[in-house]
Design a protein around this motif. Structure first.
Motif, mmCIF file in Angstrom:
data_model
loop_
_atom_site.group_PDB
_atom_site.id
_atom_site.type_symbol
_atom_site.label_atom_id
_atom_site.label_comp_id
_atom_site.label_asym_id
_atom_site.label_seq_id
_atom_site.Cartn_x
_atom_site.Cartn_y
_atom_site.Cartn_z
ATOM 1 N N SER A 160 0.788 -1.494 -0.006
ATOM 2 C CA SER A 160 -0.020 -0.099 0.045
ATOM 3 C C SER A 160 0.923 1.257 -0.319
ATOM 4 O O SER A 160 2.349 1.238 0.981
ATOM 5 C CB SER A 160 -0.955 -0.208 0.971
ATOM 6 N N GLU A 161 0.645 2.010 -0.925
ATOM 7 C CA GLU A 161 1.725 3.323 -0.789
ATOM 8 C C GLU A 161 1.790 4.386 0.486
ATOM 9 O O GLU A 161 2.735 5.037 0.983
ATOM 10 C CB GLU A 161 0.793 4.543 -1.921
ATOM 11 N N HIS A 162 0.735 4.133 1.373
ATOM 12 C CA HIS A 162 1.358 4.602 2.422
ATOM 13 C C HIS A 162 2.094 4.009 3.551
ATOM 14 O O HIS A 162 2.913 4.712 4.111
ATOM 15 C CB HIS A 162 -0.077 4.689 3.709
ATOM 16 N N LEU A 163 2.530 3.000 2.849
ATOM 17 C CA LEU A 163 3.601 2.366 3.711
ATOM 18 C C LEU A 163 5.040 2.998 3.243
ATOM 19 O O LEU A 163 5.756 2.635 3.239
ATOM 20 C CB LEU A 163 3.704 0.374 3.709
ATOM 21 N N MET A 164 5.452 3.852 2.141
ATOM 22 C CA MET A 164 6.585 4.083 1.246
ATOM 23 C C MET A 164 8.072 4.455 1.600
ATOM 24 O O MET A 164 8.908 4.017 1.529
ATOM 25 C CB MET A 164 5.771 4.562 -0.307
ATOM 26 N N ASP A 165 7.382 5.369 2.945
ATOM 27 C CA ASP A 165 8.015 6.264 3.752
ATOM 28 C C ASP A 165 8.307 4.581 4.579
ATOM 29 O O ASP A 165 10.177 5.162 4.784
ATOM 30 C CB ASP A 165 7.424 7.665 3.816
ATOM 31 N N ALA A 166 8.005 3.889 5.040
ATOM 32 C CA ALA A 166 8.988 3.192 6.107
ATOM 33 C C ALA A 166 9.556 2.508 5.406
ATOM 34 O O ALA A 166 10.313 1.469 5.450
ATOM 35 C CB ALA A 166 7.973 2.173 6.715
ATOM 36 N N VAL A 167 9.243 1.994 4.221
ATOM 37 C CA VAL A 167 10.258 1.440 2.584
ATOM 38 C C VAL A 167 11.964 1.732 2.770
ATOM 39 O O VAL A 167 12.720 1.346 2.749
ATOM 40 C CB VAL A 167 9.546 0.771 2.012
ATOM 41 N N VAL A 168 11.435 3.115 2.682
ATOM 42 C CA VAL A 168 12.471 4.511 2.582
ATOM 43 C C VAL A 168 13.704 3.387 3.704
ATOM 44 O O VAL A 168 14.468 4.087 3.270
ATOM 45 C CB VAL A 168 12.474 5.413 2.507
ATOM 46 N N SER A 174 18.560 1.641 4.240
ATOM 47 C CA SER A 174 19.169 0.574 5.163
ATOM 48 C C SER A 174 20.498 -0.078 5.234
ATOM 49 O O SER A 174 21.050 0.010 5.546
ATOM 50 C CB SER A 174 18.633 -0.263 6.006
ATOM 51 N N PRO A 175 20.696 -0.179 3.637
ATOM 52 C CA PRO A 175 22.330 -0.528 3.764
ATOM 53 C C PRO A 175 23.012 0.035 4.026
ATOM 54 O O PRO A 175 24.565 -0.283 4.192
ATOM 55 C CB PRO A 175 21.852 -0.989 2.039
ATOM 56 N N ALA A 176 23.478 1.722 4.226
ATOM 57 C CA ALA A 176 24.183 3.001 4.602
ATOM 58 C C ALA A 176 24.186 1.702 6.311
ATOM 59 O O ALA A 176 25.390 2.308 6.793
ATOM 60 C CB ALA A 176 23.496 4.042 4.400
ATOM 61 N N TYR A 177 23.502 1.529 6.617
ATOM 62 C CA TYR A 177 23.372 1.596 8.027
ATOM 63 C C TYR A 177 23.877 -0.116 8.521
ATOM 64 O O TYR A 177 24.987 -0.140 9.237
ATOM 65 C CB TYR A 177 22.079 0.960 8.961
ATOM 66 N N VAL A 178 23.888 -0.661 7.512
ATOM 67 C CA VAL A 178 25.195 -1.979 7.481
ATOM 68 C C VAL A 178 25.412 -1.697 7.035
ATOM 69 O O VAL A 178 26.967 -2.801 7.926
ATOM 70 C CB VAL A 178 23.511 -3.124 6.349
ATOM 71 N N TYR A 179 26.688 -0.910 5.958
ATOM 72 C CA TYR A 179 27.717 -1.205 5.889
ATOM 73 C C TYR A 179 28.701 -0.163 7.471
ATOM 74 O O TYR A 179 29.288 -0.572 7.783
ATOM 75 C CB TYR A 179 27.266 -0.459 4.913
ATOM 76 N N MET A 180 27.599 0.874 7.472
ATOM 77 C CA MET A 180 28.045 1.294 9.029
ATOM 78 C C MET A 180 29.025 0.326 10.260
ATOM 79 O O MET A 180 29.553 -0.043 10.056
ATOM 80 C CB MET A 180 27.106 2.332 9.560
ATOM 81 N N PHE A 181 26.964 -0.974 9.818
ATOM 82 C CA PHE A 181 27.533 -1.708 11.406
ATOM 83 C C PHE A 181 28.866 -2.636 10.558
ATOM 84 O O PHE A 181 29.985 -3.334 11.277
ATOM 85 C CB PHE A 181 26.539 -2.386 11.219
ATOM 86 N N LEU A 252 16.507 2.394 15.861
ATOM 87 C CA LEU A 252 14.740 2.450 15.609
ATOM 88 C C LEU A 252 14.674 4.295 15.835
ATOM 89 O O LEU A 252 13.866 5.103 14.918
ATOM 90 C CB LEU A 252 14.108 2.618 16.528
ATOM 91 N N GLU A 253 14.953 4.680 16.875
ATOM 92 C CA GLU A 253 15.456 6.431 15.940
ATOM 93 C C GLU A 253 16.031 6.803 15.020
ATOM 94 O O GLU A 253 15.260 7.584 14.683
ATOM 95 C CB GLU A 253 15.957 6.774 16.828
ATOM 96 N N ALA A 254 16.832 6.006 14.632
ATOM 97 C CA ALA A 254 17.678 5.986 12.797
ATOM 98 C C ALA A 254 16.521 6.016 11.992
ATOM 99 O O ALA A 254 16.520 7.190 11.172
ATOM 100 C CB ALA A 254 19.241 5.865 13.204
ATOM 101 N N MET A 255 15.895 4.995 12.029
ATOM 102 C CA MET A 255 14.317 4.935 10.938
ATOM 103 C C MET A 255 13.443 5.765 11.542
ATOM 104 O O MET A 255 12.906 6.264 9.998
ATOM 105 C CB MET A 255 14.184 3.190 11.187
ATOM 106 N N GLN A 256 13.063 6.352 12.238
ATOM 107 C CA GLN A 256 12.679 7.492 12.678
ATOM 108 C C GLN A 256 12.307 8.767 11.879
ATOM 109 O O GLN A 256 11.778 9.014 10.923
ATOM 110 C CB GLN A 256 11.589 7.266 13.903
#
Length: 265
Positions: A160-168, A174-181, A252-256
């Motif tokens: 559903s389109e309302h989830l698109m920002d969560a997908v971002v 998120s690959p950037a977060y994983v690379y940092m990890f 969680l805060e980074a994702m928000q």
């Protein structure tokens, strides 16, 4: 007439074209890509063997499926340039945070067959995941064609389109977060004496294998974590420190923050 065209031939467009060719969805001669950069055009032609041009209108006019793979800030300019060429039967695919279906339709100023998507950079190694949201003019046949293209470089799911920002935040950024990890894991290994190149290999393979276990076993990530944590062992001690330092809360805060930024674009 080409089966698919790309306005913008950067990394993401290159990943999609590469997947399409490798999976045999379309042949190189059935693909066209336009880009303002001569270097980008030369690279695309050399690496993929597709037709390239500096003319966005040519790409729009000659494509059955048209992918707008430029950066979001260029969408208005590109759409204004090509909108009179878009045909009723043509499928337009967008790849841009902040550009909702309503916003794109308004920019074109007419009824179009539109699919909003959000892929991620692991598409470059054919391990991407793409969120897919069709507008009301897309038929089941259209959607099947689009999903075949998007699955050529990983997985694709209709949302559903309302989830698109969560997908971002959960997959687009998120690959950037994983690379940092991975980088942090490697730094820790280097601090313990491991050579840098070897540390990256061990860290990256551990993350890759762990992700694969989540996908292939169907077990909850918490259950898989507990399987590694022996009583009074090394792993549970490391987990204790991560919890003490607020590891989960930080993620969680980074994702928000990421989701909030996506909504504001």
């Amino acid at each position: 007439m080409k089966e698919i065209g790309f306005i913008g031939s950067g990394n993401m467009a290159g990943a999609i074209m590469g997947g399409i060719v490798k999976k045999g969805i379309f042949r190189p001669e059935e693909i066209i890509a336009s880009d303002a950069s001569p270097a980008a055009r030369e690279k695309t032609e050399r690496e993929l063997g597709v037709e390239v041009t500096a003319d966005n209108r040519k790409t729009a006019e000659e494509s059955r499926i048209l992918v707008l793979s430029v950066k979001p800030q260029y969408y208005s300019t590109v759409i204004e340039e090509i909108r009179d060429l878009i045909r009723p039967e043509q499928i337009v695919i967008t790849i841009a945070p902040g550009w909702t279906i309503e916003k794109v339709e308004k920019a074109f100023g007419k009824e179009i067959r539109l699919v909003r998507t959000m892929p991620n950079t692991p598409a470059l190694v054919l391990e991407g995941i793409t969120a897919v949201c069709p507008n009301s003019h897309i038929t089941e046949e259209d959607l099947t064609r689009v999903l075949a293209v998007l699955k050529s470089f990983g997985k694709a799911e209709v949302i559903s389109e309302h989830l698109m920002d969560a997908v971002v935040s959960v997959s687009g950024s998120s690959p950037a977060y994983v690379y940092m990890f991975i980088e942090a894991l490697a730094d820790g290994a280097v601090a313990d004496g491991m050579p840098r190149a070897q540390a990256y290999e061990f860290a990256a393979q551990a993350v890759y294998g762990s992700a694969k276990m989540v996908l292939e076993t169907g077990k909850h990530p918490g259950e898989l974590k507990d399987m590694v944590c022996s009583p009074a062992g090394t792993t549970i001690e490391a987990v204790r420190v991560l919890e003490e330092k607020g590891f989960r809360g930080c993620v969680l805060e980074a994702m928000q923050a990421c989701t909030k930024k996506s909504k504001e674009m």
